[in-house]
Design a protein around this motif. Structure first.
Motif, short mmCIF file in Angstrom:
data_model
loop_
_atom_site.label_atom_id
_atom_site.label_comp_id
_atom_site.label_asym_id
_atom_site.label_seq_id
_atom_site.Cartn_x
_atom_site.Cartn_y
_atom_site.Cartn_z
N MET A 151 0.83 -1.20 0.00
CA MET A 151 0.00 0.00 0.00
C MET A 151 0.87 1.26 0.00
SD MET A 151 -3.01 -1.29 2.61
CE MET A 151 -4.06 0.15 2.45
N VAL A 152 1.92 1.24 0.81
CA VAL A 152 2.84 2.38 0.81
C VAL A 152 3.47 2.55 -0.56
CG1 VAL A 152 4.97 3.30 1.79
CG2 VAL A 152 3.30 2.18 3.29
N ALA A 153 3.86 1.44 -1.16
CA ALA A 153 4.49 1.50 -2.48
C ALA A 153 3.53 2.04 -3.54
CB ALA A 153 4.99 0.11 -2.87
N ALA A 154 2.23 1.81 -3.33
CA ALA A 154 1.23 2.29 -4.28
C ALA A 154 0.84 3.75 -4.04
CB ALA A 154 -0.01 1.41 -4.20
N GLY A 155 1.38 4.34 -2.96
CA GLY A 155 1.11 5.74 -2.69
C GLY A 155 0.10 6.01 -1.59
N ALA A 156 -0.33 4.97 -0.88
CA ALA A 156 -1.29 5.16 0.20
C ALA A 156 -0.62 5.81 1.41
CB ALA A 156 -1.90 3.83 0.61
N HIS A 157 -1.32 6.76 2.04
CA HIS A 157 -0.81 7.41 3.24
C HIS A 157 -1.43 6.84 4.50
CE1 HIS A 157 1.37 11.20 1.75
NE2 HIS A 157 1.26 10.36 0.73
N SER A 158 -2.45 6.02 4.34
CA SER A 158 -3.08 5.38 5.49
C SER A 158 -3.73 4.09 5.04
CB SER A 158 -4.13 6.30 6.14
OG SER A 158 -5.21 6.51 5.24
N ALA A 159 -4.09 3.26 6.01
CA ALA A 159 -4.84 2.04 5.75
C ALA A 159 -6.08 2.08 6.63
CB ALA A 159 -3.99 0.81 6.08
#
Length: 327
Positions: free
Chosen positions: A279-287
């Motif tokens: 998710m971080v690698a995809a650009g997400a800042h939160s889950a």
């Protein structure tokens, strides 16, 4: 001005944008766009225009309540013939305190009764729901009205969030990945053919709606790199975790599951962290996700992984007795 000044009718073509605007005015902390309203409700495979009750005053939409029953089964041929759902209701702030909400909910419940339903659940409808239940803390007046209409608590679900800025897989989890890999386990993106096994496991061992979500997500273009599977040394799938499944929102985590026979091995923790890394690698800042049990094994794992409970939702149920309809 009283509820007698309000006309309750079913949905008509052209209502959609005004319904979304009125919803947003009624619940500014949970706004909805017209496109999302359309996709979640008007294009829901069980949508029946007659079940969407609309309150109109002076040619202006001032509220709505959506009643739905299954026309297409979630699993096999089970149409849950006794059950109905009310995924949402709302009233514009300027028209509250005049009985509009009660009139809308009563009309929605009457419609479900007319279709032979003997029970109604508030909000916990799949596949299309906006929130999984009632947030009583945010909407206390709605909670009071539903209680007056005989809705009772069934159970609670919690939503959780975790920030991902600066996230990295903990060393202890890296070591567990190395140890499991040395034993012959493997983790990675499923192949196209493996999707069949994954969907079977999701539907048979967890939730038929999860199987639907995975299938429809992939068919709609969900990149397979948003799914991580765990395989045993014989390459049988033991569990998976994923993100971006629902509405393509990359920050939204889930669904996530590990077969009961493989729990306690650390596979769940590994899958969770591998997915957070993706998710971080995809650009997400939160889950974040909307629905789990706080005391469940998954709920406890989330809390230990740095997730915080952000909202609590109550799933409510009311009986629909024929005698009530006759009165």
């Amino acid at each position: 001005m009283t509820s007698s000044d309000v006309k309750i009718r079913s949905f008509q073509v052209g209502d959609g944008p005004a319904l979304a605007d009125t919803w947003t005015a009624a619940a500014p902390a949970d706004p909805i766009s017209y496109q999302r309203f359309r996709d979640l409700f008007l294009l829901d495979r069980n949508f029946d225009a007659a079940g969407l009750q609309v309150a109109v005053m002076d040619d202006q939409i001032v509220g709505a309540a959506y009643a739905v029953r299954r026309l297409i089964a979630v699993d096999a041929d089970d149409l849950e013939p006794t059950a109905g759902w009310i995924p949402f209701f709302f009233v514009h702030p300027e028209y509250r305190g005049r009985g509009v909400g009660r009139a809308l909910l009563s009309a929605a419940m009457d419609w479900l009764r007319s279709h032979g339903r003997s029970e109604v659940f508030f909000s916990s409808y799949t596949p299309s729901y906006f929130l999984p239940g009632l947030d009583s803390a945010r909407y206390p007046s709605a909670a009071r009205l539903l209680a007056e209409l005989s809705f009772e608590r069934q159970y609670d679900a919690v939503a959780m969030d975790r920030g991902l800025v600066g996230y990295a897989i903990p060393d202890e989890v890296r070591k567990r990945i190395d140890a499991l890999t040395a034993e012959g386990y493997s983790f990675g993106i499923p192949t196209d053919d493996e999707l069949t096994a994954l969907i079977t496991i999701a539907g048979a061992e967890f939730n038929p709606d999860w199987a639907r979500a995975i299938r429809e997500g992939v068919v709609s273009g969900l990149p397979l790199e948003r799914i991580v599977v765990a395989r045993d040394p014989g390459r049988a799938i033991l569990g998976w975790a994923m993100h971006g499944t629902y509405e393509g929102v990359i920050d939204r985590f889930g669904p996530f599951g590990v077969l009961p026979s493989s729990r306690g091995t650390g596979l769940g923790k590994v899958l969770l962290h591998l997915t957070l890394e993706r998710m971080v690698a995809a650009g997400a800042h939160s889950a974040w996700f909307l629905w789990t049990g706080e005391k469940s094994a998954a709920g406890q794992l989330y809390l230990k992984t740095g997730f915080d409970i952000t909202r609590t939702f109550t799933i409510l149920r009311a009986p629909l007795r024929p005698a009530d309809f006759e009165e």
